[in-house]
Motif scaffolding. Structure first.
Motif, PDB file in Angstrom:
ATOM      1  N   ARG A 334       0.788  -1.181   0.307  1.00 19.32           N
ATOM      2  CA  ARG A 334      -0.046   0.085   0.088  1.00 19.32           C
ATOM      3  C   ARG A 334       0.734   1.212   0.017  1.00 19.32           C
ATOM      4  NH1 ARG A 334      -3.340  -3.005   3.496  1.00 19.32           N
ATOM      5  NH2 ARG A 334      -2.339  -2.192   5.177  1.00 19.32           N
ATOM      6  N   LEU A 335       2.093   1.163   0.558  1.00 18.66           N
ATOM      7  CA  LEU A 335       3.120   2.211   0.582  1.00 18.66           C
ATOM      8  C   LEU A 335       3.651   2.544  -0.738  1.00 18.66           C
ATOM      9  CD1 LEU A 335       4.360   1.959   4.185  1.00 18.66           C
ATOM     10  CD2 LEU A 335       3.089   3.957   3.250  1.00 18.66           C
ATOM     11  N   GLY A 336       3.507   1.472  -1.522  1.00 16.25           N
ATOM     12  CA  GLY A 336       4.006   1.874  -3.018  1.00 16.25           C
ATOM     13  C   GLY A 336       5.316   0.897  -3.113  1.00 16.25           C
ATOM     14  N   LEU A 337       5.741   0.193  -2.355  1.00 17.25           N
ATOM     15  CA  LEU A 337       6.993  -0.691  -2.197  1.00 17.25           C
ATOM     16  C   LEU A 337       6.627  -2.059  -3.193  1.00 17.25           C
ATOM     17  CD1 LEU A 337       7.581   1.234  -0.154  1.00 17.25           C
ATOM     18  CD2 LEU A 337       9.202  -0.684   0.743  1.00 17.25           C
ATOM     19  N   ILE A 338       7.732  -2.508  -3.761  1.00 19.33           N
ATOM     20  CA  ILE A 338       7.433  -3.747  -4.550  1.00 19.33           C
ATOM     21  C   ILE A 338       7.720  -4.918  -3.594  1.00 19.33           C
ATOM     22  CG2 ILE A 338       8.785  -5.272  -6.289  1.00 19.33           C
ATOM     23  CD1 ILE A 338       9.322  -2.479  -7.628  1.00 19.33           C
ATOM     24  N   CYS A 339       7.122  -6.012  -3.477  1.00 22.68           N
ATOM     25  CA  CYS A 339       7.155  -7.051  -2.614  1.00 22.68           C
ATOM     26  C   CYS A 339       7.178  -8.471  -3.165  1.00 22.68           C
ATOM     27  CB  CYS A 339       6.077  -7.118  -1.644  1.00 22.68           C
ATOM     28  SG  CYS A 339       5.833  -5.490  -0.599  1.00 22.68           S
ATOM     29  N   THR A 340       7.559  -8.378  -4.596  1.00 20.39           N
ATOM     30  CA  THR A 340       7.707  -9.766  -5.248  1.00 20.39           C
ATOM     31  C   THR A 340       8.712  -9.800  -6.073  1.00 20.39           C
ATOM     32  OG1 THR A 340       6.502 -11.289  -6.702  1.00 20.39           O
ATOM     33  CG2 THR A 340       5.933  -9.148  -6.960  1.00 20.39           C
ATOM     34  N   ALA A 341       9.502 -10.816  -6.198  1.00 22.01           N
ATOM     35  CA  ALA A 341      10.680 -10.721  -7.096  1.00 22.01           C
ATOM     36  C   ALA A 341      10.261 -11.060  -8.566  1.00 22.01           C
ATOM     37  CB  ALA A 341      11.633 -12.081  -6.691  1.00 22.01           C
ATOM     38  N   GLU A 342       9.093 -11.213  -8.781  1.00 26.02           N
ATOM     39  CA  GLU A 342       8.570 -11.275 -10.207  1.00 26.02           C
ATOM     40  C   GLU A 342       8.277  -9.692 -10.850  1.00 26.02           C
ATOM     41  OE1 GLU A 342       7.402 -13.217  -8.090  1.00 26.02           O
ATOM     42  OE2 GLU A 342       8.776 -14.690  -8.584  1.00 26.02           O
ATOM     43  N   HIS A 343       8.351  -8.802  -9.941  1.00 26.16           N
ATOM     44  CA  HIS A 343       8.118  -7.386 -10.592  1.00 26.16           C
ATOM     45  C   HIS A 343       9.196  -7.013 -11.302  1.00 26.16           C
ATOM     46  CE1 HIS A 343       6.789  -3.222 -10.776  1.00 26.16           C
ATOM     47  NE2 HIS A 343       5.847  -3.315 -10.173  1.00 26.16           N
ATOM     48  N   PRO A 344       8.958  -6.445 -12.548  1.00 21.34           N
ATOM     49  CA  PRO A 344      10.068  -6.142 -13.429  1.00 21.34           C
ATOM     50  C   PRO A 344      10.948  -5.079 -12.893  1.00 21.34           C
ATOM     51  CG  PRO A 344       8.252  -5.861 -14.704  1.00 21.34           C
ATOM     52  CD  PRO A 344       7.683  -6.349 -13.480  1.00 21.34           C
ATOM     53  N   LEU A 345      10.478  -4.060 -12.055  1.00 15.80           N
ATOM     54  CA  LEU A 345      11.435  -3.089 -11.287  1.00 15.80           C
ATOM     55  C   LEU A 345      12.234  -3.686 -10.348  1.00 15.80           C
ATOM     56  CD1 LEU A 345       9.253   0.062 -11.168  1.00 15.80           C
ATOM     57  CD2 LEU A 345      11.377  -0.206 -12.502  1.00 15.80           C
ATOM     58  N   ALA A 346      11.795  -4.866  -9.882  1.00 14.66           N
ATOM     59  CA  ALA A 346      12.595  -5.421  -8.781  1.00 14.66           C
ATOM     60  C   ALA A 346      14.239  -5.834  -9.375  1.00 14.66           C
ATOM     61  CB  ALA A 346      12.257  -6.505  -8.197  1.00 14.66           C
ATOM     62  N   THR A 364      17.743   8.533 -16.642  1.00  8.40           N
ATOM     63  CA  THR A 364      17.704   6.866 -16.240  1.00  8.40           C
ATOM     64  C   THR A 364      16.505   6.317 -15.719  1.00  8.40           C
ATOM     65  OG1 THR A 364      19.214   7.551 -14.423  1.00  8.40           O
ATOM     66  CG2 THR A 364      20.171   6.737 -16.470  1.00  8.40           C
ATOM     67  N   LYS A 365      16.191   7.287 -14.555  1.00  7.16           N
ATOM     68  CA  LYS A 365      14.905   6.556 -13.813  1.00  7.16           C
ATOM     69  C   LYS A 365      13.745   6.592 -14.493  1.00  7.16           C
ATOM     70  CE  LYS A 365      16.644   7.542  -9.051  1.00  7.16           C
ATOM     71  NZ  LYS A 365      16.908   6.007  -8.731  1.00  7.16           N
ATOM     72  N   GLY A 366      13.360   7.736 -15.394  1.00 13.94           N
ATOM     73  CA  GLY A 366      12.386   7.572 -16.344  1.00 13.94           C
ATOM     74  C   GLY A 366      12.426   6.505 -17.090  1.00 13.94           C
ATOM     75  N   ASP A 367      13.617   6.427 -17.704  1.00 13.76           N
ATOM     76  CA  ASP A 367      13.828   5.392 -18.691  1.00 13.76           C
ATOM     77  C   ASP A 367      13.797   4.005 -18.167  1.00 13.76           C
ATOM     78  OD1 ASP A 367      13.943   7.323 -20.620  1.00 13.76           O
ATOM     79  OD2 ASP A 367      16.413   7.139 -20.733  1.00 13.76           O
ATOM     80  N   ALA A 368      14.055   3.934 -16.852  1.00 17.92           N
ATOM     81  CA  ALA A 368      14.034   2.317 -16.319  1.00 17.92           C
ATOM     82  C   ALA A 368      12.575   1.961 -16.219  1.00 17.92           C
ATOM     83  CB  ALA A 368      14.824   2.471 -15.106  1.00 17.92           C
ATOM     84  N   ARG A 369      11.637   2.840 -15.829  1.00 19.65           N
ATOM     85  CA  ARG A 369      10.151   2.663 -15.465  1.00 19.65           C
ATOM     86  C   ARG A 369       9.728   2.340 -16.937  1.00 19.65           C
ATOM     87  NH1 ARG A 369       7.807   4.054 -10.903  1.00 19.65           N
ATOM     88  NH2 ARG A 369       9.045   5.211  -9.307  1.00 19.65           N
ATOM     89  N   GLN A 370      10.137   2.942 -18.283  1.00 20.83           N
ATOM     90  CA  GLN A 370       9.489   2.560 -19.323  1.00 20.83           C
ATOM     91  C   GLN A 370      10.022   1.146 -19.652  1.00 20.83           C
ATOM     92  OE1 GLN A 370       9.501   5.613 -22.615  1.00 20.83           O
ATOM     93  NE2 GLN A 370      10.078   7.159 -21.026  1.00 20.83           N
ATOM     94  N   GLU A 434      13.530   1.550 -27.032  1.00 24.76           N
ATOM     95  CA  GLU A 434      12.514   0.562 -27.403  1.00 24.76           C
ATOM     96  C   GLU A 434      13.566  -0.404 -28.179  1.00 24.76           C
ATOM     97  OE1 GLU A 434      12.304   3.781 -28.117  1.00 24.76           O
ATOM     98  OE2 GLU A 434      10.378   4.427 -27.270  1.00 24.76           O
ATOM     99  N   GLU A 435      14.522  -0.213 -28.761  1.00 29.60           N
ATOM    100  CA  GLU A 435      15.483  -1.033 -29.305  1.00 29.60           C
ATOM    101  C   GLU A 435      16.167  -1.849 -28.218  1.00 29.60           C
ATOM    102  OE1 GLU A 435      16.999   1.245 -33.496  1.00 29.60           O
ATOM    103  OE2 GLU A 435      17.938   1.496 -31.409  1.00 29.60           O
ATOM    104  N   ALA A 436      16.516  -1.176 -26.949  1.00 31.67           N
ATOM    105  CA  ALA A 436      17.215  -1.748 -25.924  1.00 31.67           C
ATOM    106  C   ALA A 436      16.315  -2.812 -25.280  1.00 31.67           C
ATOM    107  CB  ALA A 436      17.572  -0.832 -24.944  1.00 31.67           C
ATOM    108  N   GLY A 437      15.050  -2.476 -25.196  1.00 31.56           N
ATOM    109  CA  GLY A 437      13.859  -3.329 -24.674  1.00 31.56           C
ATOM    110  C   GLY A 437      13.730  -4.393 -25.470  1.00 31.56           C
ATOM    111  N   ASP A 438      13.726  -4.360 -26.673  1.00 30.98           N
ATOM    112  CA  ASP A 438      13.748  -5.460 -27.591  1.00 30.98           C
ATOM    113  C   ASP A 438      14.676  -6.498 -27.758  1.00 30.98           C
ATOM    114  OD1 ASP A 438      11.168  -4.414 -28.498  1.00 30.98           O
ATOM    115  OD2 ASP A 438      11.834  -3.458 -30.313  1.00 30.98           O
ATOM    116  N   LEU A 439      15.895  -5.795 -27.469  1.00 31.97           N
ATOM    117  CA  LEU A 439      17.097  -6.653 -27.354  1.00 31.97           C
ATOM    118  C   LEU A 439      17.164  -7.546 -26.253  1.00 31.97           C
ATOM    119  CD1 LEU A 439      19.784  -7.765 -28.726  1.00 31.97           C
ATOM    120  CD2 LEU A 439      20.751  -5.638 -27.903  1.00 31.97           C
ATOM    121  N   LEU A 440      16.988  -6.712 -24.923  1.00 30.93           N
ATOM    122  CA  LEU A 440      16.800  -7.357 -23.816  1.00 30.93           C
ATOM    123  C   LEU A 440      15.747  -8.610 -23.784  1.00 30.93           C
ATOM    124  CD1 LEU A 440      17.508  -4.237 -21.590  1.00 30.93           C
ATOM    125  CD2 LEU A 440      19.110  -6.349 -21.607  1.00 30.93           C
ATOM    126  N   ALA A 441      14.911  -8.224 -24.180  1.00 23.53           N
ATOM    127  CA  ALA A 441      13.698  -9.545 -24.191  1.00 23.53           C
ATOM    128  C   ALA A 441      13.890 -10.178 -25.089  1.00 23.53           C
ATOM    129  CB  ALA A 441      12.299  -8.572 -24.678  1.00 23.53           C
TER     130      ALA A 441
END
Length: 451
Positions: A334-346, A364-370, A434-441
């Motif tokens: 509820r406080l906005g913290l990530i509590c599962t290792a499956e979450h991408p931002l983890a 970098t922080k804005g790009d990491a969220r995208q 977009e290219e980085a995301g596609d390559l990482l995926a």
């Protein structure tokens, strides 16, 4: 601990590293770094820190990769008032010269972890007291860092340290293996421990190594790795034996057991009967002051009234009754913290980037969220680090994959190599997000972090 009002001192050494007493200017305002003893923070201290961040800055607090906290965006002219409030809350050193040298890391589960061979908390308190109260040690670099490892399952083993000690069992007794300018060895090809000492001599060992470094290092040699260029490990070991006497033990063949890289997220076991620890990750290590106030309230209500910061830029609530663990987990969510290792931002690390740092070449922080939104299978990926420049401020170790900014919205992609001290093998250059995301995926699920 009560502190007197801070008075700025001309003797405070210049450094690019922020501290509690040395606020460094950034693009988004001043930065004040609060070094927490063993990463621990009482609820009352968390409340006062959050209130100070709201009063004197923009309410933005960052968890760091050394289990510390830093306040960003401090307004000009409020620095002395902020420092005084933090000292009054017991968050600083007893003297100005002691703040820089309190770089001692332990597991956030020290004293709690059922897998630990020893509780390093008493030794850590002794070493911290020595660092703070021994003026000659205040000449150490603000970056000079130590690790005390009790063998916990929840442990950061990848951060290189100038001096590291790691508990091991030898002939039925607990001893500490130790090494210089590196990490405890886990894999067969890792650099071995230099030697070991009985538990009773661990503090003497640390003090002897620090004195030896200060005696031998030139002014340009600020880190142990610099000293090892001119003084071999065998020479330092010989000098150490002359200081400590006949206490050094052989530990060449010892390897530390692996840690659990995601054990800081969610509910974890404790050695104390009926007690658990519960952890959550503020997205990309950033907390709002109101979130920290919420964490303090949760710790008071369902924990033991304390928080533990971790080197994964996350927070643990220790000593939670087993019957309350799910409620704490829901409270963290509820406080906005990530509590599962499956979450991408983890799986993502990002520095402040161009939004708050003049050296950052991308947001970098804005790009990491995208990027997290694009990585549908992020749980199968190794850790990904977005760095706004080559200084790599957000990660003390080399992540399996690094996106190094080269322009706004453009990155070079590197894969870590075991034989490399830099970001590693370049996989692609000047990628859009977009290219980085596609390559990482597209990388195989079996992509190895040791290649």
């Amino acid at each position: 601990m009560k502190h007197t009002l801070y008075v700025p001192s001309a003797a405070l050494r210049p450094s690019a590293c922020p501290g509690l007493l040395r606020i460094v200017q950034a693009k988004d305002g001043g930065i004040c770094r609060i070094k927490l003893a063993c990463g621990r923070l009482e609820a009352a201290q968390a409340e006062r820190l959050a209130e100070a961040a709201n009063r004197h800055a923009g309410g933005v607090i960052e968890a760091t990769n050394r289990a510390n906290l830093q306040i960003r965006g401090i307004r000009a002219g409020t620095e002395d008032a902020l420092i005084a409030e933090l000292l009054e809350a017991g968050l600083g050193p007893a003297s100005a010269g002691a703040d820089d040298v309190r770089n001692l890391m332990v597991s956030p589960a020290a004293g709690l972890d059922p897998a630990a061979l020893v509780d390093v908390s008493p030794l850590a308190a002794q070493v911290l007291a020595t660092l703070e109260n021994t003026p000659r040690l205040h000449a150490l670099s603000p970056k000079f860092a130590l690790l005390l490892d009790g063998g916990e399952r929840l442990a950061m083993l990848e951060h290189p340290h100038d001096i590291w000690l790691s508990a091991m069992h030898l002939e039925g007794r607990t001893v500490y293996a130790f090494g210089l300018a590196g990490c405890p060895p886990v894999a067969a090809d890792d650099a071995p421990a230099l030697a070991a000492v009985p538990e009773a001599h661990a503090h003497d060992l640390v003090l002897a190594l620090l004195d030896l470094f200060l005696e031998l290092a030139t002014p340009e040699q600020t880190r142990m790795r610099h000293l090892l260029v001119t003084h071999s490990p065998s020479e330092l070991l010989q000098r150490l034996g002359e200081r400590l006497g006949d206490v050094l033990l052989t530990a060449d063949d010892w390897r530390r057991g692996p840690a659990a890289p995601q054990a800081h997220i969610g509910i974890g076991a404790q050695r104390q009967t009926g007690r658990l620890h519960v952890g959550g990750v503020p997205p990309l290590g950033r907390l709002e002051a109101d979130q920290l106030l919420g964490l303090a309230a949760l710790a008071r209500r369902l924990g033991d009234g304390s928080l533990r910061l971790t080197p994964w830029q996350s927070v643990l609530l220790p000593n939670v009754a087993a019957s309350d663990a799910e409620a704490v987990l829901q409270g963290l969510q509820r406080l906005g913290l990530i509590c599962t290792a499956e979450h991408p931002l983890a799986h993502l690390i990002a520095c402040t980037g161009s939004a708050g740092c003049a050296k950052g070449l991308a947001d970098t922080k804005g790009d990491a969220r995208q990027l997290a939104e694009r990585l549908a299978c992020a749980s199968a990926r190794p850790g990904i680090h977005l760095s706004g420049c080559s200084r790599s401020c957000a990660a003390a170790h080399r992540a399996p994959l690094t996106l190094l900014a080269v322009a706004e919205g453009r990155y070079d992609l590197f894969a870590r190599r075991a034989d490399s001290s830099d970001f590693g093998q370049p996989l692609a250059r000047h990628l859009s997000l977009e290219e980085a995301g596609d390559l990482l995926a597209s990388l195989p699920d079996t992509w190895s972090s040791s290649r």
